[in-house]
Design a protein around this motif. Structure first.
Motif, PDB file in Angstrom:
ATOM      1  N   LEU A 175      46.866  37.889  43.164  1.00 54.24           N
ATOM      2  CA  LEU A 175      45.544  38.515  43.235  1.00 54.24           C
ATOM      3  C   LEU A 175      44.498  37.662  42.517  1.00 54.24           C
ATOM      4  O   LEU A 175      43.337  37.603  42.939  1.00 54.24           O
ATOM      5  N   ASN A 176      44.907  36.983  41.466  1.00 56.81           N
ATOM      6  CA  ASN A 176      43.998  36.083  40.753  1.00 56.81           C
ATOM      7  C   ASN A 176      43.560  34.931  41.662  1.00 56.81           C
ATOM      8  O   ASN A 176      42.399  34.514  41.640  1.00 56.81           O
ATOM      9  N   HIS A 177      44.479  34.417  42.457  1.00 55.54           N
ATOM     10  CA  HIS A 177      44.131  33.352  43.418  1.00 55.54           C
ATOM     11  C   HIS A 177      43.036  33.845  44.366  1.00 55.54           C
ATOM     12  O   HIS A 177      42.057  33.136  44.614  1.00 55.54           O
ATOM     13  N   ASN A 178      43.181  35.063  44.884  1.00 54.74           N
ATOM     14  CA  ASN A 178      42.132  35.614  45.753  1.00 54.74           C
ATOM     15  C   ASN A 178      40.796  35.656  45.033  1.00 54.74           C
ATOM     16  O   ASN A 178      39.758  35.293  45.595  1.00 54.74           O
ATOM     17  N   TYR A 179      40.823  36.112  43.795  1.00 54.47           N
ATOM     18  CA  TYR A 179      39.594  36.203  43.004  1.00 54.47           C
ATOM     19  C   TYR A 179      38.949  34.827  42.840  1.00 54.47           C
ATOM     20  O   TYR A 179      37.734  34.677  43.018  1.00 54.47           O
ATOM     21  N   VAL A 180      39.735  33.820  42.515  1.00 58.44           N
ATOM     22  CA  VAL A 180      39.200  32.470  42.317  1.00 58.44           C
ATOM     23  C   VAL A 180      38.545  31.963  43.601  1.00 58.44           C
ATOM     24  O   VAL A 180      37.422  31.436  43.575  1.00 58.44           O
ATOM     25  N   ILE A 181      39.206  32.155  44.729  1.00 55.48           N
ATOM     26  CA  ILE A 181      38.633  31.698  46.001  1.00 55.48           C
ATOM     27  C   ILE A 181      37.356  32.477  46.318  1.00 55.48           C
ATOM     28  O   ILE A 181      36.363  31.895  46.781  1.00 55.48           O
ATOM     29  N   ASP A 182      37.349  33.774  46.048  1.00 54.64           N
ATOM     30  CA  ASP A 182      36.121  34.561  46.243  1.00 54.64           C
ATOM     31  C   ASP A 182      34.973  33.983  45.426  1.00 54.64           C
ATOM     32  O   ASP A 182      33.837  33.873  45.915  1.00 54.64           O
ATOM     33  N   ARG A 183      35.234  33.623  44.176  1.00 55.11           N
ATOM     34  CA  ARG A 183      34.186  33.065  43.309  1.00 55.11           C
ATOM     35  C   ARG A 183      33.757  31.677  43.781  1.00 55.11           C
ATOM     36  O   ARG A 183      32.567  31.333  43.712  1.00 55.11           O
ATOM     37  N   ILE A 184      34.686  30.873  44.240  1.00 56.36           N
ATOM     38  CA  ILE A 184      34.334  29.538  44.734  1.00 56.36           C
ATOM     39  C   ILE A 184      33.379  29.658  45.918  1.00 56.36           C
ATOM     40  O   ILE A 184      32.342  28.984  45.964  1.00 56.36           O
ATOM     41  N   PHE A 185      33.704  30.531  46.865  1.00 61.28           N
ATOM     42  CA  PHE A 185      32.836  30.660  48.041  1.00 61.28           C
ATOM     43  C   PHE A 185      31.538  31.390  47.713  1.00 61.28           C
ATOM     44  O   PHE A 185      30.504  31.115  48.333  1.00 61.28           O
ATOM     45  N   GLN A 186      31.553  32.265  46.732  1.00 62.48           N
ATOM     46  CA  GLN A 186      30.296  32.852  46.263  1.00 62.48           C
ATOM     47  C   GLN A 186      29.377  31.737  45.772  1.00 62.48           C
ATOM     48  O   GLN A 186      28.188  31.711  46.117  1.00 62.48           O
ATOM     49  N   ALA A 187      29.912  30.820  44.991  1.00 61.76           N
ATOM     50  CA  ALA A 187      29.109  29.700  44.482  1.00 61.76           C
ATOM     51  C   ALA A 187      28.589  28.844  45.639  1.00 61.76           C
ATOM     52  O   ALA A 187      27.423  28.430  45.632  1.00 61.76           O
ATOM     53  N   HIS A 188      29.423  28.575  46.629  1.00 61.96           N
ATOM     54  CA  HIS A 188      28.956  27.809  47.795  1.00 61.96           C
ATOM     55  C   HIS A 188      27.799  28.536  48.474  1.00 61.96           C
ATOM     56  O   HIS A 188      26.790  27.917  48.833  1.00 61.96           O
ATOM     57  N   LEU A 189      27.930  29.842  48.657  1.00 64.24           N
ATOM     58  CA  LEU A 189      26.874  30.618  49.312  1.00 64.24           C
ATOM     59  C   LEU A 189      25.585  30.624  48.490  1.00 64.24           C
ATOM     60  O   LEU A 189      24.490  30.696  49.052  1.00 64.24           O
ATOM     61  N   GLU A 190      25.722  30.551  47.170  1.00 68.03           N
ATOM     62  CA  GLU A 190      24.547  30.524  46.295  1.00 68.03           C
ATOM     63  C   GLU A 190      24.023  29.107  46.062  1.00 68.03           C
ATOM     64  O   GLU A 190      23.006  28.932  45.391  1.00 68.03           O
ATOM     65  N   GLY A 191      24.721  28.109  46.572  1.00 68.84           N
ATOM     66  CA  GLY A 191      24.270  26.732  46.426  1.00 68.84           C
ATOM     67  C   GLY A 191      24.398  26.193  45.008  1.00 68.84           C
ATOM     68  O   GLY A 191      23.556  25.421  44.553  1.00 68.84           O
ATOM     69  N   ARG A 192      25.460  26.561  44.319  1.00 66.35           N
ATOM     70  CA  ARG A 192      25.656  26.111  42.939  1.00 66.35           C
ATOM     71  C   ARG A 192      27.101  25.693  42.735  1.00 66.35           C
ATOM     72  O   ARG A 192      27.973  25.973  43.552  1.00 66.35           O
ATOM     73  N   GLY A 193      27.354  25.042  41.627  1.00 68.96           N
ATOM     74  CA  GLY A 193      28.713  24.678  41.273  1.00 68.96           C
ATOM     75  C   GLY A 193      29.503  25.893  40.838  1.00 68.96           C
ATOM     76  O   GLY A 193      28.932  26.901  40.428  1.00 68.96           O
ATOM     77  N   HIS A 194      30.812  25.785  40.927  1.00 64.02           N
ATOM     78  CA  HIS A 194      31.653  26.927  40.557  1.00 64.02           C
ATOM     79  C   HIS A 194      32.505  26.671  39.322  1.00 64.02           C
ATOM     80  O   HIS A 194      32.986  27.617  38.713  1.00 64.02           O
ATOM     81  N   GLY A 195      32.724  25.439  38.958  1.00 60.40           N
ATOM     82  CA  GLY A 195      33.457  25.125  37.747  1.00 60.40           C
ATOM     83  C   GLY A 195      34.978  25.166  37.849  1.00 60.40           C
ATOM     84  O   GLY A 195      35.668  24.916  36.866  1.00 60.40           O
ATOM     85  N   TYR A 196      35.511  25.470  39.018  1.00 63.16           N
ATOM     86  CA  TYR A 196      36.964  25.504  39.179  1.00 63.16           C
ATOM     87  C   TYR A 196      37.476  24.124  39.568  1.00 63.16           C
ATOM     88  O   TYR A 196      36.883  23.444  40.402  1.00 63.16           O
ATOM     89  N   GLY A 197      38.592  23.728  38.997  1.00 65.32           N
ATOM     90  CA  GLY A 197      39.218  22.460  39.334  1.00 65.32           C
ATOM     91  C   GLY A 197      40.434  22.628  40.218  1.00 65.32           C
ATOM     92  O   GLY A 197      41.074  21.654  40.614  1.00 65.32           O
ATOM     93  N   ALA A 198      40.784  23.873  40.512  1.00 64.06           N
ATOM     94  CA  ALA A 198      41.938  24.186  41.353  1.00 64.06           C
ATOM     95  C   ALA A 198      41.695  25.540  42.017  1.00 64.06           C
ATOM     96  O   ALA A 198      40.756  26.253  41.660  1.00 64.06           O
ATOM     97  N   ARG A 199      42.560  25.866  42.961  1.00 64.44           N
ATOM     98  CA  ARG A 199      42.414  27.124  43.709  1.00 64.44           C
ATOM     99  C   ARG A 199      43.010  28.324  42.982  1.00 64.44           C
ATOM    100  O   ARG A 199      43.023  29.435  43.509  1.00 64.44           O
ATOM    101  N   ASN A 200      43.493  28.112  41.784  1.00 63.20           N
ATOM    102  CA  ASN A 200      43.951  29.194  40.928  1.00 63.20           C
ATOM    103  C   ASN A 200      43.849  28.686  39.498  1.00 63.20           C
ATOM    104  O   ASN A 200      43.682  27.488  39.271  1.00 63.20           O
ATOM    105  N   THR A 201      43.929  29.587  38.560  1.00 65.13           N
ATOM    106  CA  THR A 201      43.904  29.206  37.153  1.00 65.13           C
ATOM    107  C   THR A 201      45.351  29.156  36.658  1.00 65.13           C
ATOM    108  O   THR A 201      46.224  29.807  37.236  1.00 65.13           O
ATOM    109  N   PRO A 202      45.613  28.388  35.596  1.00 61.49           N
ATOM    110  CA  PRO A 202      46.993  28.295  35.114  1.00 61.49           C
ATOM    111  C   PRO A 202      47.576  29.663  34.719  1.00 61.49           C
ATOM    112  O   PRO A 202      48.749  29.929  34.952  1.00 61.49           O
ATOM    113  N   GLU A 203      46.757  30.492  34.130  1.00 56.28           N
ATOM    114  CA  GLU A 203      47.176  31.836  33.736  1.00 56.28           C
ATOM    115  C   GLU A 203      46.228  32.842  34.386  1.00 56.28           C
ATOM    116  O   GLU A 203      45.137  32.489  34.812  1.00 56.28           O
ATOM    117  N   HIS A 204      46.657  34.078  34.421  1.00 59.13           N
ATOM    118  CA  HIS A 204      45.807  35.132  34.974  1.00 59.13           C
ATOM    119  C   HIS A 204      45.462  36.127  33.869  1.00 59.13           C
ATOM    120  O   HIS A 204      46.211  36.279  32.909  1.00 59.13           O
TER     121      HIS A 204
END
Length: 166
Positions: free
Chosen positions: A48-77
């Motif tokens: 579920l954390n992976h879904n959240y990270v991807i949602d935030r990445i595409f939110q940033a794309h839609l807003e035209g800004r950086g997202h700060g993620y270096g991977a499609r999931n975080t090491p821990e949730h």
């Protein structure tokens, strides 16, 4: 490709399906959501954390800004309750965004997390987010059988049947 009415419905559907899944995961016996399992993302919460990270990445794309993620999931949730709070925030953002009559056919250029240039229309991005979360909610649903427990039903047809559409 995606008209405004469909975009609003898809964002609301995704929000509903996430609520159904998080409620079902939270209702499992203690420790089951975080229990290591044979799956790509280690356990239910990390999936579920992976879904959240991807949602935030595409939110940033839609807003035209950086997202700060270096991977499609975080090491821990985060703990499930905190992840649910965060997921509700991003789900509400997508519902609001879809209701704001965005230019769905406008192409947005971005960099993929794994590298390389990307370009998608805003409508394609929304469709990707909904399709992606549906796919990985399926991973979580499958993990219910390892508990063993019955997974929730998050099909679009159930949403359209049970939730009045504006």
């Amino acid at each position: 490709m995606t008209d405004p009415k469909t975009a609003r419905m898809l964002a609301r559907y995704n929000q509903w399906a996430n609520r159904v899944m998080f409620d079902a995961v939270a209702a499992l016996p203690a420790g089951e959501p975080e229990k290591p399992r044979t799956t790509l993302f280690k356990n239910m919460v990390h999936t579920l954390n992976h879904n959240y990270v991807i949602d935030r990445i595409f939110q940033a794309h839609l807003e035209g800004r950086g997202h700060g993620y270096g991977a499609r999931n975080t090491p821990e949730h985060p703990p499930l309750a905190e992840l649910w709070r965060q997921q509700q925030e991003v789900d509400a953002w997508y519902v609001s965004w879809a209701g704001s009559s965005p230019k769905l056919d406008e192409t947005v250029h971005f960099e993929f997390v794994g590298g390389g240039a990307g370009a998608m229309t805003r409508g394609q991005m929304l469709l990707h987010v909904v399709n992606h979360t549906t796919y990985h909610r399926g991973f979580v649903a499958d993990l219910f059988y390892q508990v063993p427990a019955r997974p929730p039903v998050t099909d679009l047809t159930v949403y359209l049947r049970d939730i009045p559409q504006p």
